[in-house]
Design an enzyme around this catalytic site. Structure first.
Site, PDB file in Angstrom:
ATOM      1  N   ASP A 123       0.841  -1.189   0.000  1.00  0.00           N
ATOM      2  CA  ASP A 123       0.000   0.000   0.000  1.00  0.00           C
ATOM      3  C   ASP A 123       0.889   1.256   0.000  1.00  0.00           C
ATOM      4  O   ASP A 123       1.845   1.333  -0.765  1.00  0.00           O
ATOM      5  CB  ASP A 123      -0.959  -0.050   1.200  1.00  0.00           C
ATOM      6  N   TRP A 163     -13.336   5.793  -2.613  1.00  0.00           N
ATOM      7  CA  TRP A 163     -12.559   5.615  -1.387  1.00  0.00           C
ATOM      8  C   TRP A 163     -11.949   6.936  -0.936  1.00  0.00           C
ATOM      9  O   TRP A 163     -11.979   7.283   0.251  1.00  0.00           O
ATOM     10  CB  TRP A 163     -11.477   4.562  -1.611  1.00  0.00           C
ATOM     11  N   ASP A 248      -7.679 -11.192  -3.983  1.00  0.00           N
ATOM     12  CA  ASP A 248      -8.951 -10.653  -3.518  1.00  0.00           C
ATOM     13  C   ASP A 248      -8.883  -9.165  -3.195  1.00  0.00           C
ATOM     14  O   ASP A 248      -9.761  -8.645  -2.500  1.00  0.00           O
ATOM     15  CB  ASP A 248      -9.411 -11.420  -2.272  1.00  0.00           C
ATOM     16  N   HIS A 279      -6.469  -6.925   0.525  1.00  0.00           N
ATOM     17  CA  HIS A 279      -5.546  -5.793   0.414  1.00  0.00           C
ATOM     18  C   HIS A 279      -4.473  -5.846   1.490  1.00  0.00           C
ATOM     19  O   HIS A 279      -3.300  -5.595   1.207  1.00  0.00           O
ATOM     20  CB  HIS A 279      -6.324  -4.485   0.498  1.00  0.00           C
TER      21      HIS A 279
END
Length: 303
Positions: A123, A163, A248, A279
């Site tokens: 991330d 988001w 996923d 994530h």
């Protein structure tokens, strides 16, 4: 603006996080300073692996990988980014910027781990870590990247725009529940509470709310030119570079390919898409991720 210090009593009963506290003070800018917390496990003279978390997590995310890596012979360094975890938190959303995060993390590394090291990033840990690799590739021995990228503008997806808006404006910004929804395996009540621990009130969430709006995914945003410059060094990074992404994860689907196709050290590596992996891959597949680090370290001749 105030720089908030974490209430450490909120971290007293979190599960599976027996690590000692370590601290370094960084220059935040505009006359402010802040304490940055980090985990430092394993022998000080062992090969070093840097473990960079993203949004809106903290070093608790690495609690399952760290013991595996220490047992394999590594020194594990996992910072809490400014605004996250036990680290200090400026309470002004506008104070946070991509370049400031790069500066803060760079100061931490120079103080704590100036030697060459490996990197695992996920991330925003990749938006920061890959930028650092591109800017100083000689300081990194190998890289394992998961569910991340180094953006240089373009057109953001509708899902990302949603988001970004949610993070900035939602009155119900519950961090632990966000982590729960973005993993493929179930988090316990205690684990959800551990992700909530750094964020007791709205002012403490300024960094978590700010991060999505700082991703330079639209032309003209701050960070694009710096990332383009960093890509020159990143593309030429010829040491082992592995991607392990979650099947996923709806956020980063397809983003491994630009890394694989454009980074020299990624050529011929056993890149993977991990099943039952969302994530926050460190929660879902810590064993496979730790093994990826071990494999790349062996290829780099580090262990």
């Amino acid at each position: 603006m105030q720089v908030l210090s974490a209430d450490l009593s909120r971290f007293a009963d979190i599960p599976d996080y027996p690590f000692s506290e370590n601290w370094v003070t960084v220059d935040l800018g505009d006359g402010h300073s802040g304490r940055m917390h980090y985990v430092d496990e394993g022998p000080k003279d062992a090969p070093t692996i840097l473990l960079f978390h993203g949004e809106p997590s903290w070093s608790f995310l690495y609690r399952k990988m760290i013991p595996l890596l220490v047992d394999a012979g590594f020194r594990c360094l996992a910072p809490d980014l400014i605004g996250f975890g036990k680290s200090d938190k400026p309470d002004d959303i506008g104070f946070y910027s991509y370049d400031r995060h790069i500066s803060w993390l760079g100061q931490w590394r120079d103080a704590v781990a100036p030697q060459d090291a490996g990197l695992f990033c996920q991330d925003w840990g990749g938006l920061l870590g890959l930028r650092l690799v591109g800017e100083a590739p000689e300081r990194f021995q190998y890289v394992v990247a998961s569910n991340t990228f180094l953006p240089t503008g373009g057109t953001p997806s509708p899902a990302f725009l949603a988001w970004r808006t949610f993070a900035k404006t939602s009155p119900d910004f519950q961090i632990g529940e966000l982590l729960q929804r973005a993993t493929a395996t179930e988090r316990s009540t205690e684990e959800v509470a551990a992700y909530d621990a750094p964020f007791p009130d709205e002012p403490s969430k300024a960094g978590a709310r700010a991060f999505p709006a700082l991703v330079p995914v639209e032309d003209g945003m701050d960070g694009i030119e710096q990332n383009k410059a960093a890509w020159k060094g990143l593309a030429g990074f010829s040491k082992p570079f592995l991607t392990l992404f979650g099947e996923d994860d709806p956020v980063t689907g397809g983003l491994a390919e630009p890394l694989i196709d454009n980074i020299a050290g990624a050529d011929g590596q056993p890149h993977g898409m991990l099943s039952t992996c969302g994530h926050f891959c460190q929660e879902d597949r810590p064993i496979e991720l730790a093994q990826g680090v071990i494999d790349m370290a062996k290829k780099a001749g580090v262990i």
